[in-house]
Design a protein around this motif. Structure first.
Motif, PDB file in Angstrom:
ATOM      1  N   LYS A 126     -12.689  -1.418   6.560  1.00 51.42           N
ATOM      2  CA  LYS A 126     -11.317  -1.881   6.345  1.00 51.42           C
ATOM      3  C   LYS A 126     -11.273  -3.236   5.642  1.00 51.42           C
ATOM      4  O   LYS A 126     -10.359  -3.493   4.838  1.00 51.42           O
ATOM      5  N   ALA A 130      -9.625  -3.960   1.794  1.00 53.22           N
ATOM      6  CA  ALA A 130      -8.646  -4.999   1.482  1.00 53.22           C
ATOM      7  C   ALA A 130      -9.074  -5.785   0.250  1.00 53.22           C
ATOM      8  O   ALA A 130      -8.246  -6.099  -0.624  1.00 53.22           O
ATOM      9  N   CYS A 133      -8.566  -3.597  -2.922  1.00 50.66           N
ATOM     10  CA  CYS A 133      -7.164  -3.537  -3.326  1.00 50.66           C
ATOM     11  C   CYS A 133      -6.748  -4.827  -4.021  1.00 50.66           C
ATOM     12  O   CYS A 133      -6.002  -4.800  -5.016  1.00 50.66           O
ATOM     13  N   ARG A 134      -7.224  -5.955  -3.517  1.00 49.20           N
ATOM     14  CA  ARG A 134      -6.897  -7.230  -4.161  1.00 49.20           C
ATOM     15  C   ARG A 134      -7.483  -7.278  -5.570  1.00 49.20           C
ATOM     16  O   ARG A 134      -6.825  -7.730  -6.511  1.00 49.20           O
ATOM     17  N   HIS A 140      -1.429  -3.724  -0.665  1.00 47.39           N
ATOM     18  CA  HIS A 140      -2.149  -3.611   0.602  1.00 47.39           C
ATOM     19  C   HIS A 140      -1.552  -4.638   1.546  1.00 47.39           C
ATOM     20  O   HIS A 140      -1.244  -5.759   1.122  1.00 47.39           O
ATOM     21  N   THR A 143      -3.787  -9.348   4.964  1.00 48.06           N
ATOM     22  CA  THR A 143      -4.838  -9.180   5.963  1.00 48.06           C
ATOM     23  C   THR A 143      -5.630 -10.474   6.120  1.00 48.06           C
ATOM     24  O   THR A 143      -5.959 -11.134   5.126  1.00 48.06           O
ATOM     25  N   GLN A 208      -3.572  -7.707  10.461  1.00 53.64           N
ATOM     26  CA  GLN A 208      -2.867  -7.186   9.291  1.00 53.64           C
ATOM     27  C   GLN A 208      -1.358  -7.167   9.542  1.00 53.64           C
ATOM     28  O   GLN A 208      -0.903  -6.754  10.611  1.00 53.64           O
ATOM     29  N   PHE A 282      -1.260   6.112   2.674  1.00 51.03           N
ATOM     30  CA  PHE A 282      -0.376   5.100   2.112  1.00 51.03           C
ATOM     31  C   PHE A 282       0.841   4.916   3.019  1.00 51.03           C
ATOM     32  O   PHE A 282       1.233   5.832   3.728  1.00 51.03           O
ATOM     33  N   HIS A 291       1.531   0.989  -0.099  1.00 46.96           N
ATOM     34  CA  HIS A 291       0.350   0.226   0.282  1.00 46.96           C
ATOM     35  C   HIS A 291      -0.769   1.171   0.705  1.00 46.96           C
ATOM     36  O   HIS A 291      -0.555   2.053   1.545  1.00 46.96           O
ATOM     37  N   LEU A 292      -1.948   0.974   0.150  1.00 47.63           N
ATOM     38  CA  LEU A 292      -3.109   1.765   0.567  1.00 47.63           C
ATOM     39  C   LEU A 292      -3.616   1.217   1.895  1.00 47.63           C
ATOM     40  O   LEU A 292      -4.000   0.049   1.991  1.00 47.63           O
ATOM     41  N   LEU A 293      -3.627   2.067   2.909  1.00 44.23           N
ATOM     42  CA  LEU A 293      -4.024   1.638   4.248  1.00 44.23           C
ATOM     43  C   LEU A 293      -5.404   2.125   4.645  1.00 44.23           C
ATOM     44  O   LEU A 293      -6.073   1.486   5.447  1.00 44.23           O
ATOM     45  N   ASP A 294      -5.824   3.260   4.122  1.00 44.14           N
ATOM     46  CA  ASP A 294      -7.064   3.853   4.606  1.00 44.14           C
ATOM     47  C   ASP A 294      -7.710   4.668   3.496  1.00 44.14           C
ATOM     48  O   ASP A 294      -7.020   5.371   2.752  1.00 44.14           O
TER      49      ASP A 294
END
Length: 431
Positions: A126, A130, A133-134, A140, A143, A208, A282, A291-294
């Motif tokens: 996880k 993050a 994604c950044r 995202h 976090t 988060q 998402f 937002h992509l979560l997983d």
């Protein structure tokens, strides 16, 4: 439709101990119906999946956590029993991570997508997700990764309470530790207490910002990719119901085109040169951003939702065709189609009926009826897994109900003294 190389069997690998994983049954049926010999490695052979007529043979893992070394020996032994090279398809994150790490030492025995050995582990982490994604500018949730208990408390206040806390590598959580992969944190002290469990959890604590859930907020993408991040088959869907209610896994999902979700998935796979099957979760925020979560580097439990209605092509069939050198045909979509996990859908519907006023029929219901419903358990040509699941669930429910009746104190509705469990990332959260 390209013909399958039915001389190449499949070994499904699942290290998780849940015997009611309907995604495993979906893979067994999909590949078995295509004439492919299906073998499965599972933690427990007592589950309903073992009743499927399409499963050739099941292998039970030794009890307890399985390290990579013993797993390598086990997979070599299974390979000798199969007698020829097989396509290896992991069905949970731990299995995907182990298979990628061991791929170089399984050459000649198993066929796997060619990718860096550490890629599935980085994507399932996880904290790494993050950062990715950044790097790509993908939405995202904000976090923080605190370095001590005071930083955890300060970050909780800065991000805004309540917030979601999660362990960066949940597959490392010891079963005996009593820890959950995600927790809803309501106070600074909750954040401090959770940080104090870092050593026991085996990975870093992440805090988060919580994105509010609700109708039309939770989406997923399932796909199978080949060289250059080219998508062989894929689609986006919306979570209609979950269990536990408002949390957890998809009880009912609908195939719905979503250009934002699809663009994000294709961009991510192309950047990574991802090869194989993935399942992305998402959540849409109040501003309409997804937002992509997983990132799950393996098939999702409801992957059969995304099936070409004419050819039966889905992600596991596409992977078999690709790894055996066959042409993967163009897949037609079936937007509106529903996936229903009967046991969880029933529980979710009952809970919703008691907690809420009856909801209006969701848009697209008539269209879904025309396109059909993919059921997780029931199949007219393979009824025994459904019957076994139903019997096991009824027995388990009665046993748990009797146990709770004997042990639940009258004041059990009091506020919890420790952080309240939340749901897996990508699922709606309680308000």
């Amino acid at each position: 439709m390209s013909s399958f190389d039915t001389d190449v069997p499949v070994l499904l690998l699942r290290l998780d101990t849940n015997p009611f994983h309907h995604g495993t049954l979906g893979a067994v049926r999909s590949l078995g119906r295509a004439g492919i010999e299906v073998h499965a490695v599972v933690a427990s052979a007592r589950g309903p999946v073992g009743r499927s007529r399409y499963l050739h043979r099941m292998y039970e893992l030794p009890p307890g956590p399985v390290a990579h070394g013993p797993l390598l020996d086990f997979l070599r032994t299974v390979s000798e029993g199969i007698g020829r090279p097989a396509v290896l398809i992991p069905l949970d994150d731990r299995g995907a991570i182990a298979a990628a790490r061991l791929a170089g030492r399984l050459l000649g025995r198993y066929l796997l997508p060619a990718q860096p050995a550490d890629l599935p582990e980085r994507l399932a982490d996880k904290a790494e997700l993050a950062l990715l994604c950044r790097e790509l500018g993908l939405p995202h949730p904000a976090t923080a990764v605190p370095a001590d208990a005071q930083q955890a408390a300060d970050a909780a206040e800065e991000l805004g309470l309540p917030l979601v806390a999660k362990w960066s590598r949940p597959w490392l959580l010891p079963p005996s530790a009593g820890l959950r992969s995600t927790t809803l944190v309501r106070t600074r002290d909750d954040a401090r207490r959770l940080y104090g469990l870092t050593e026991r959890a085996g990975s870093a604590l992440l805090l988060q910002r919580r994105l509010a859930g609700g109708p039309d907020t939770d989406w997923f993408f399932h796909g199978c990719f080949t060289r250059g991040g080219a998508c062989l088959i894929g689609g986006s869907g919306r979570k209609e119901r979950a269990w536990p209610r408002g949390t957890g896994l998809t009880a009912v999902g609908r195939w719905l085109p979503n250009p934002q979700v699809e663009r994000a998935a294709l961009r991510l796979a192309g950047h990574l040169d991802y090869r194989g099957i993935l399942d992305l979760d998402f959540r849409r925020d109040a501003h309409g951003r997804y937002h992509l979560l997983d990132f799950n580097p393996r098939p999702g439990a409801q992957f059969r939702l995304f099936t070409d209605p004419s050819s039966g092509l889905d992600v596991v069939r596409a992977l078999h065709l690709d790894l055996t050198g066959r042409t993967v045909p163009f897949a037609r979509g079936a937007p509106g189609r529903l996936f229903r996990a009967e046991n969880y859908a029933l529980l979710s519907a009952v809970a919703t009926a008691f907690a809420e006023r009856p909801a209006a029929r969701p848009p697209g219901t008539a269209r879904a009826r025309r396109q059909g419903v993919e059921r997780a358990w029931f199949a007219a040509d393979d009824p025994l897994p459904f019957l076994a699941m139903t019997g096991s669930w009824l027995h388990s429910g009665l046993r748990k109900g009797a146990h709770r009746g004997r042990t639940t104190p009258p004041d059990s509705a009091a506020l919890p003294s420790r952080p309240e469990p939340a749901q897996p990332l990508g699922a709606p959260q309680r308000p």
